[in-house]
Design a protein around this motif. Structure first.
Motif, PDB file in Angstrom:
ATOM      1  N   LEU A   5       0.809  -1.217   0.000  1.00  0.00           N
ATOM      2  CA  LEU A   5       0.000   0.000   0.000  1.00  0.00           C
ATOM      3  C   LEU A   5       0.844   1.270   0.000  1.00  0.00           C
ATOM      4  CD1 LEU A   5      -2.975  -0.822   2.405  1.00  0.00           C
ATOM      5  CD2 LEU A   5      -2.984  -0.679  -0.081  1.00  0.00           C
ATOM      6  N   VAL A   6       1.840   1.336   0.898  1.00  0.00           N
ATOM      7  CA  VAL A   6       2.645   2.557   1.005  1.00  0.00           C
ATOM      8  C   VAL A   6       3.422   2.782  -0.292  1.00  0.00           C
ATOM      9  CG1 VAL A   6       4.544   3.664   2.227  1.00  0.00           C
ATOM     10  CG2 VAL A   6       2.800   2.403   3.512  1.00  0.00           C
ATOM     11  N   LYS A   7       3.988   1.718  -0.849  1.00  0.00           N
ATOM     12  CA  LYS A   7       4.737   1.848  -2.097  1.00  0.00           C
ATOM     13  C   LYS A   7       3.844   2.360  -3.228  1.00  0.00           C
ATOM     14  CE  LYS A   7       7.581  -0.733  -5.395  1.00  0.00           C
ATOM     15  NZ  LYS A   7       8.165  -2.066  -5.728  1.00  0.00           N
ATOM     16  N   ILE A   8       2.635   1.819  -3.318  1.00  0.00           N
ATOM     17  CA  ILE A   8       1.705   2.247  -4.364  1.00  0.00           C
ATOM     18  C   ILE A   8       1.324   3.713  -4.166  1.00  0.00           C
ATOM     19  CG2 ILE A   8      -0.617   1.923  -5.307  1.00  0.00           C
ATOM     20  CD1 ILE A   8      -0.300  -1.072  -4.638  1.00  0.00           C
ATOM     21  N   ARG A   9       1.072   4.092  -2.897  1.00  0.00           N
ATOM     22  CA  ARG A   9       0.718   5.490  -2.635  1.00  0.00           C
ATOM     23  C   ARG A   9       1.850   6.426  -3.053  1.00  0.00           C
ATOM     24  NH1 ARG A   9       1.717   6.657   2.683  1.00  0.00           N
ATOM     25  NH2 ARG A   9       3.374   8.055   1.981  1.00  0.00           N
ATOM     26  N   ARG A  10       3.074   6.063  -2.750  1.00  0.00           N
ATOM     27  CA  ARG A  10       4.204   6.920  -3.098  1.00  0.00           C
ATOM     28  C   ARG A  10       4.376   7.042  -4.616  1.00  0.00           C
ATOM     29  NH1 ARG A  10       8.293   4.439   1.521  1.00  0.00           N
ATOM     30  NH2 ARG A  10       7.489   5.710   3.267  1.00  0.00           N
ATOM     31  N   LEU A  11       4.188   5.922  -5.315  1.00  0.00           N
ATOM     32  CA  LEU A  11       4.275   5.970  -6.778  1.00  0.00           C
ATOM     33  C   LEU A  11       3.181   6.870  -7.350  1.00  0.00           C
ATOM     34  CD1 LEU A  11       4.984   2.198  -7.551  1.00  0.00           C
ATOM     35  CD2 LEU A  11       6.571   4.116  -7.862  1.00  0.00           C
ATOM     36  N   PHE A  27      -7.456   0.640   0.792  1.00  0.00           N
ATOM     37  CA  PHE A  27      -6.655   1.777   0.351  1.00  0.00           C
ATOM     38  C   PHE A  27      -7.209   3.105   0.872  1.00  0.00           C
ATOM     39  CE2 PHE A  27      -4.066   4.327  -2.488  1.00  0.00           C
ATOM     40  CZ  PHE A  27      -2.936   3.542  -2.640  1.00  0.00           C
ATOM     41  N   LEU A  28      -8.304   3.059   1.612  1.00  0.00           N
ATOM     42  CA  LEU A  28      -8.933   4.296   2.074  1.00  0.00           C
ATOM     43  C   LEU A  28      -7.979   5.141   2.916  1.00  0.00           C
ATOM     44  CD1 LEU A  28     -12.537   3.082   2.982  1.00  0.00           C
ATOM     45  CD2 LEU A  28     -11.932   4.768   1.236  1.00  0.00           C
ATOM     46  N   GLY A  29      -7.241   4.517   3.833  1.00  0.00           N
ATOM     47  CA  GLY A  29      -6.351   5.276   4.701  1.00  0.00           C
ATOM     48  C   GLY A  29      -5.261   5.999   3.930  1.00  0.00           C
ATOM     49  N   GLN A  30      -4.661   5.313   2.957  1.00  0.00           N
ATOM     50  CA  GLN A  30      -3.611   5.928   2.148  1.00  0.00           C
ATOM     51  C   GLN A  30      -4.182   7.050   1.282  1.00  0.00           C
ATOM     52  OE1 GLN A  30      -0.428   5.198   2.514  1.00  0.00           O
ATOM     53  NE2 GLN A  30      -0.851   3.552   3.969  1.00  0.00           N
TER      54      GLN A  30
END
Length: 319
Positions: A5-11, A27-30
């Motif tokens: 999740l964090v990696k996808i959010r950063r991308l 994914f709501l939190g990100q």
């Protein structure tokens, strides 16, 4: 998935889009974190009955699962209100978002009409003995029933041939299906074909007379209509389905259908046989249902206009 999740959010943050379109509850939190930082809106795509889906997996009594479902439903509505908008897979899911003031578009899993072209292009009489299952091969999608109905057809000497797409969420699901097949004696009339992209599904359906949707009894499945049910009716197939509430209501009204459960396997095969033996009349009715479905249950006609309008509302004005 959770670990990525964090990696996808950063991308996604690096792309700096005007709008995010997220496709999963987890994914709501990100998405909320990005929304706070960027002040850009997010469209939350609610393509599953998440509250029921996740709560049913917990080892709780039914009242406890219902309580958890209520909590999860409230959480996703509150977050969607802060993100911007929601896109739900069924009208029954929309009221809770609307009550909270969340802009909503309803986008069922209707197929792209452009993919279907001239399908159905062959008369039912030429495809009446072919039965197809295009859903994921898991227990909740009725793998046991799929194997049972194929085996019983073979035992009765019926000419039906069954084809299923070998789509598994994991290697464990594939092993479980192999075990079910082995326990049933590996019916020779059940053929597993490799997975294929969505735009190739109509060519597979063009050879079939019957389409199976054998989803099992869960709270989510009682309210859900599988996307393959829409594809089957548009492609001119008889819908053979389990008696889940939403699914069976849909096919009764909009399709030529056979409805039942594992306890009525023989009765369902009898109905299929009758439709196959009366191929000319079945063909006429299927063609009529397919023509109506092309006006009602396609992405182009029923989904794209509302979803495009909602996205235009979300996009920030050009400075």
């Amino acid at each position: 998935r959770l670990g990525r999740l964090v990696k996808i959010r950063r991308l996604a943050e690096e792309l700096n889009g005007e709008v995010w379109h997220i496709h999963d509850f987890y994914f709501l939190g990100q998405a909320l974190r990005w929304c706070k930082r960027s002040h850009h809106p997010v469209l939350y795509d609610v393509h599953e009955y998440y509250a029921d889906y996740y709560s049913e997996k917990l080892p709780l009594p039914s009242w406890g699962q219902r309580l958890v479902a209520k909590i999860l439903e409230g959480y996703q509505v509150r977050v969607a209100r802060r993100l911007g908008a929601a896109n739900v897979v069924a009208e029954a899911m929309a009221p809770s978002f609307r009550r909270a003031g969340v802009p909503v578009a309803v986008s069922p899993n209707y197929p792209l009409l452009a993919h279907f072209g001239a399908v159905p292009s062959r008369p039912f009489s030429e495809r009446r003995w072919n039965v197809v299952h295009t859903g994921t091969l898991t227990s909740s999608y009725g793998t046991e029933f799929l194997v049972q109905i194929a085996r019983r057809s073979l035992e009765r000497g019926l000419p039906f041939e069954f084809t299923a797409i070998g789509r598994f969420p994991s290697i464990d699901h594939e092993r479980a299906f192999d075990s079910i097949l082995a326990d049933a004696g590996t019916p020779t009339n059940l053929h597993i074909v490799p997975p294929r992209p969505t735009h190739e599904i109509p060519s597979l359906l063009s050879d079939a007379g019957f389409g199976l949707s054998l989803i099992t009894a869960t709270r989510q499945n009682e309210a859900a209509i599988a996307s393959k049910s829409f594809e089957y009716v548009i492609a001119g197939l008889v819908n053979v389905v389990t008696d889940r509430r939403a699914q069976s209501d849909f096919v009764r009204e909009h399709a030529v259908s056979v409805i039942g459960g594992e306890e009525s396997t023989d009765a369902m095969l009898d109905e299929m046989l009758e439709l196959a033996e009366n191929a000319d009349q079945t063909d006429i009715t299927l063609a009529d249902k397919a023509a109506s479905a092309r006006q009602l249950f396609t992405w182009e006609q029923a989904v794209e206009p509302g979803l495009s309008s909602l996205l235009k509302q979300l996009r920030p004005p050009v400075s």
